[in-house]
Design an enzyme around this catalytic site. Structure first.
Site, PDB file in Angstrom:
ATOM      1  N   VAL B  14       0.836  -1.203   0.000  1.00  0.00           N
ATOM      2  CA  VAL B  14       0.000   0.000   0.000  1.00  0.00           C
ATOM      3  C   VAL B  14       0.874   1.257   0.000  1.00  0.00           C
ATOM      4  O   VAL B  14       0.583   2.233  -0.702  1.00  0.00           O
ATOM      5  CB  VAL B  14      -0.956  -0.005   1.214  1.00  0.00           C
ATOM      6  CG1 VAL B  14      -1.736   1.298   1.296  1.00  0.00           C
ATOM      7  CG2 VAL B  14      -1.924  -1.187   1.120  1.00  0.00           C
ATOM      8  N   ARG B  39      14.270  -3.466   8.411  1.00  0.00           N
ATOM      9  CA  ARG B  39      14.517  -4.215   7.184  1.00  0.00           C
ATOM     10  C   ARG B  39      14.670  -3.329   5.946  1.00  0.00           C
ATOM     11  O   ARG B  39      15.425  -3.639   5.036  1.00  0.00           O
ATOM     12  CB  ARG B  39      13.317  -5.174   6.966  1.00  0.00           C
ATOM     13  CG  ARG B  39      13.588  -6.452   6.287  1.00  0.00           C
ATOM     14  CD  ARG B  39      12.433  -7.438   6.575  1.00  0.00           C
ATOM     15  NE  ARG B  39      11.152  -6.748   6.796  1.00  0.00           N
ATOM     16  CZ  ARG B  39      10.135  -6.766   5.937  1.00  0.00           C
ATOM     17  NH1 ARG B  39      10.203  -7.445   4.820  1.00  0.00           N
ATOM     18  NH2 ARG B  39       9.006  -6.127   6.214  1.00  0.00           N
ATOM     19  N   SER B  40      13.917  -2.243   5.903  1.00  0.00           N
ATOM     20  CA  SER B  40      13.905  -1.408   4.693  1.00  0.00           C
ATOM     21  C   SER B  40      14.772  -0.155   4.809  1.00  0.00           C
ATOM     22  O   SER B  40      14.904   0.600   3.842  1.00  0.00           O
ATOM     23  CB  SER B  40      12.475  -0.984   4.371  1.00  0.00           C
ATOM     24  OG  SER B  40      11.677  -2.114   4.135  1.00  0.00           O
ATOM     25  N   ARG B  99      -9.436   2.884  14.403  1.00  0.00           N
ATOM     26  CA  ARG B  99     -10.686   3.258  13.724  1.00  0.00           C
ATOM     27  C   ARG B  99     -11.902   3.437  14.623  1.00  0.00           C
ATOM     28  O   ARG B  99     -12.719   4.316  14.404  1.00  0.00           O
ATOM     29  CB  ARG B  99     -11.036   2.192  12.670  1.00  0.00           C
ATOM     30  CG  ARG B  99     -10.149   2.216  11.470  1.00  0.00           C
ATOM     31  CD  ARG B  99     -10.589   1.141  10.488  1.00  0.00           C
ATOM     32  NE  ARG B  99      -9.528   0.874   9.530  1.00  0.00           N
ATOM     33  CZ  ARG B  99      -9.226  -0.325   9.059  1.00  0.00           C
ATOM     34  NH1 ARG B  99      -9.897  -1.383   9.457  1.00  0.00           N
ATOM     35  NH2 ARG B  99      -8.250  -0.471   8.197  1.00  0.00           N
ATOM     36  N   CYS B 128     -10.631  -1.956   3.907  1.00  0.00           N
ATOM     37  CA  CYS B 128     -10.820  -1.952   2.446  1.00  0.00           C
ATOM     38  C   CYS B 128     -12.219  -2.395   2.017  1.00  0.00           C
ATOM     39  O   CYS B 128     -12.853  -1.757   1.170  1.00  0.00           O
ATOM     40  CB  CYS B 128      -9.777  -2.834   1.770  1.00  0.00           C
ATOM     41  SG  CYS B 128      -9.535  -4.436   2.536  1.00  0.00           S
ATOM     42  N   LYS B 212     -15.719  -5.576  11.322  1.00  0.00           N
ATOM     43  CA  LYS B 212     -15.300  -4.247  10.850  1.00  0.00           C
ATOM     44  C   LYS B 212     -16.354  -3.669   9.903  1.00  0.00           C
ATOM     45  O   LYS B 212     -16.668  -2.484   9.950  1.00  0.00           O
ATOM     46  CB  LYS B 212     -13.963  -4.349  10.094  1.00  0.00           C
ATOM     47  CG  LYS B 212     -12.749  -4.580  10.979  1.00  0.00           C
ATOM     48  CD  LYS B 212     -11.495  -4.746  10.124  1.00  0.00           C
ATOM     49  CE  LYS B 212     -10.317  -5.191  10.982  1.00  0.00           C
ATOM     50  NZ  LYS B 212      -9.129  -5.521  10.148  1.00  0.00           N
ATOM     51  N   HIS B 241     -11.230  -6.139  -4.713  1.00  0.00           N
ATOM     52  CA  HIS B 241     -12.274  -6.802  -3.932  1.00  0.00           C
ATOM     53  C   HIS B 241     -13.627  -6.638  -4.636  1.00  0.00           C
ATOM     54  O   HIS B 241     -13.920  -5.566  -5.161  1.00  0.00           O
ATOM     55  CB  HIS B 241     -12.399  -6.170  -2.545  1.00  0.00           C
ATOM     56  CG  HIS B 241     -11.291  -6.513  -1.600  1.00  0.00           C
ATOM     57  ND1 HIS B 241     -10.282  -7.399  -1.894  1.00  0.00           N
ATOM     58  CD2 HIS B 241     -11.047  -6.073  -0.326  1.00  0.00           C
ATOM     59  CE1 HIS B 241      -9.468  -7.494  -0.856  1.00  0.00           C
ATOM     60  NE2 HIS B 241      -9.897  -6.706   0.105  1.00  0.00           N
TER      61      HIS B 241
END
EC number: 1.2.1.11
Lengths: 334, 334
Positions: B14, B39-40, B99, B128, B212, B241
């Site tokens: 994302v 890691r990044s 949320r 999503c 959700k 989706h």
């Protein structure tokens, strides 16, 4: 007495399973005749150790046939069933052509076996997505009367026969290397995709497949008051139709009662343990004859609703198994 | 004024699209900071022709950051959001963690932009599957008040990030040669299969993903009276989706009115011509920002119902696009 049995469409995806089922269930007939279109005539099919040659499906083929099981497309069934009956055969037909004829009983042996007592030579086996749903609805309907069903299907490519399954594999292989396999059987590429259309546009925005789920459900359960809102979707799964079903009943039933009713019903296997990731899935139901039910829970959007997930092998209970069971029922009663 | 923008989780599935959207939409910030896990760190990401080094997500990283967009798992968001806010940043968070906090507005810019006016440093972007559904419900709700929603989802593997999509490919490749790829990201093999479980067992037989869809819908539309019955299913589709939705409204609306309402709503594209095989499908919606609606028809099982099919790119409107739109909204109003 049904001494000679004919299997029509014997070389198709469903016909093959009809033959398998006839062997497994050991139906009490004496002679087997295999009928198919010109393309398959002369092919040899092994049945109980014996090689049987496929003969041409044409007028005259049903002389001396007592009972025929037909697994053909609608247009073939429209043609052969009348002359088969005229020549003296009783026909168990899996196509969609005869199902809604008022003179033709539409049978699921676990649900409405008595409807098979009265026929005029034709008995129909329901549409695959309808059969598994109605098996699951039946135990709830018997106790609490089903008033409304909202169903969304996840239908496998084998519902379109062998070409459907081959097209899925071709489509997936192409997509994996960044290409598009041109669709023939389906309206659009099915690999890694979903097609929210099965059948043709039929009634006020619903497809022919969806309207089958409405009318056939009412006919089998003998209750025109059952309201059904279906959405039928093709998914990239080879075999095994799945359905997300919400059912509303006149009388309230608890989740526990619903589970007990499902478990006690012939032909249903309950797989329902969400905390341990257990529920029916197409890959587990392929090659099995039952209707599998799980994710059984209270509908949190209505007072008298139960939601559940239902999977069944569409070539078996959705087609071949149910037709062979109807033949079995007729033989037992003859 | 929001001069310095931070993207948290910049190298994930994302996060990458957040950066793409920030360039496309040309948001008026001056400095961009990229944050990710150890890691990044040190990786270089190109943004508008400039190479930006990924820095460590840790306390202190948000000093001088005015606005942050977070695309991380819940447990990371639980940790970083509080110190980001303490260090002075406003955080637009895409995780599920914040949320339902009553102090945190849950925003879809086309639906409830005004809720963004009052916040205490955190604004959340919905799940999503909820986002695309609520975008589609909003125009109907505004005119006729939505009372009940029955939804069955067909969710892509990219919802589980890059590992989800890789596992689908591995699983499909294995199945094509008759083998089983052992699942890691999903509970079961996903190739040519369906998994009727997304998230964990949460409430009376419903999963966390399903709940959700209940709570977030009520919060965004500001109406606890909306009853939602969801069934969430993982399907072997890479991205996009799909949802089969039945909505009941207090006031009757005709199919024609519903179509007009969908067409007039910002962020919705109607693709609806069943006789010509036209409807939204995942393969057509991938890489697009809109919510696509089709198969719009009267619910034939209730007096005030509309049934439809809804597809959206879950990495875009379902995640990155919506979060960037919230950031845009805040920048316009500052």
């Amino acid at each position: 007495m049904y001494e000679t049995l004919a299997v029509v469409g014997a070389t198709g995806a469903v016909g093959r399973i009809v033959l398998e089922q006839l062997q497994q269930r050991n139906l009490p007939f004496k002679k087997l005749k295999l009928l198919a279109s010109e393309r398959s005539v002369g092919k040899e099919v092994r049945f109980n150790g014996e090689a049987i040659k496929v003969e041409l499906l044409a007028p005259g083929a049903f002389k001396n046939v007592d009972l025929a099981i037909g697994s053909t497309p609608d247009e073939i069934a429209a043609e052969f069933v009348p002359y088969a009956v005229k020549e003296g055969a009783v026909v168990v037909d899996e196509s969609g052509y005869w199902r809604m004829d008022p003179k033709v009983p539409l049978i699921i042996p676990e649900v409405n076996p008595d409807a098979a007592n009265k026929h005029e030579g034709i008995l129909a086996s329901p549409n695959c997505s309808t059969t598994q749903m109605v098996v699951a609805l039946a135990p709830l309907h018997q106790v609490a009367r089903v008033t409304r069903v909202v169903v969304s299907t996840y239908q496998a490519t084998s519902g379109a026969g062998l070409p459907g399954s081959e097209e899925l594999n071709d489509s997936v292989r192409s997509a994996l290397v960044g290409q598009t396999h041109p669709p023939k059987t389906f309206q659009h590429p099915i690999g890694f995709n979903l097609i929210p259309q099965i059948g043709s546009s039929k009634y006020e925005g619903y497809t022919s497949e969806e309207m089958k789920m409405v009318y056939e459900t009412q006919k089998i359960l003998g209750d025109d008051g059952i309201q059904v809102c279906p959405t039928c979707v093709r998914v990239p799964v080879t075999n095994g139709h799945s359905e997300s079903i919400l059912v509303e009943t006149e009388k309230h039933i608890s989740v526990e009662e619903a589970k007990e009713l499902f478990e006690a019903f012939e032909g249903i296997t309950v797989v329902d343990d969400l905390p341990n990731n257990q529920y029916p899935m197409p890959r587990d139901c392929e090659g099995k004859d039952d209707v599998f039910v799980g994710r059984i829970r209270k509908d949190i959007s209505s007072p008298n609703g139960i939601a559940f997930w239902c999977v069944s092998d569409n070539l078996r209970k959705g087609a071949a198994t149910n037709a062979v069971q109807i033949a079995e029922l007729l033989m037992k009663r003859s």
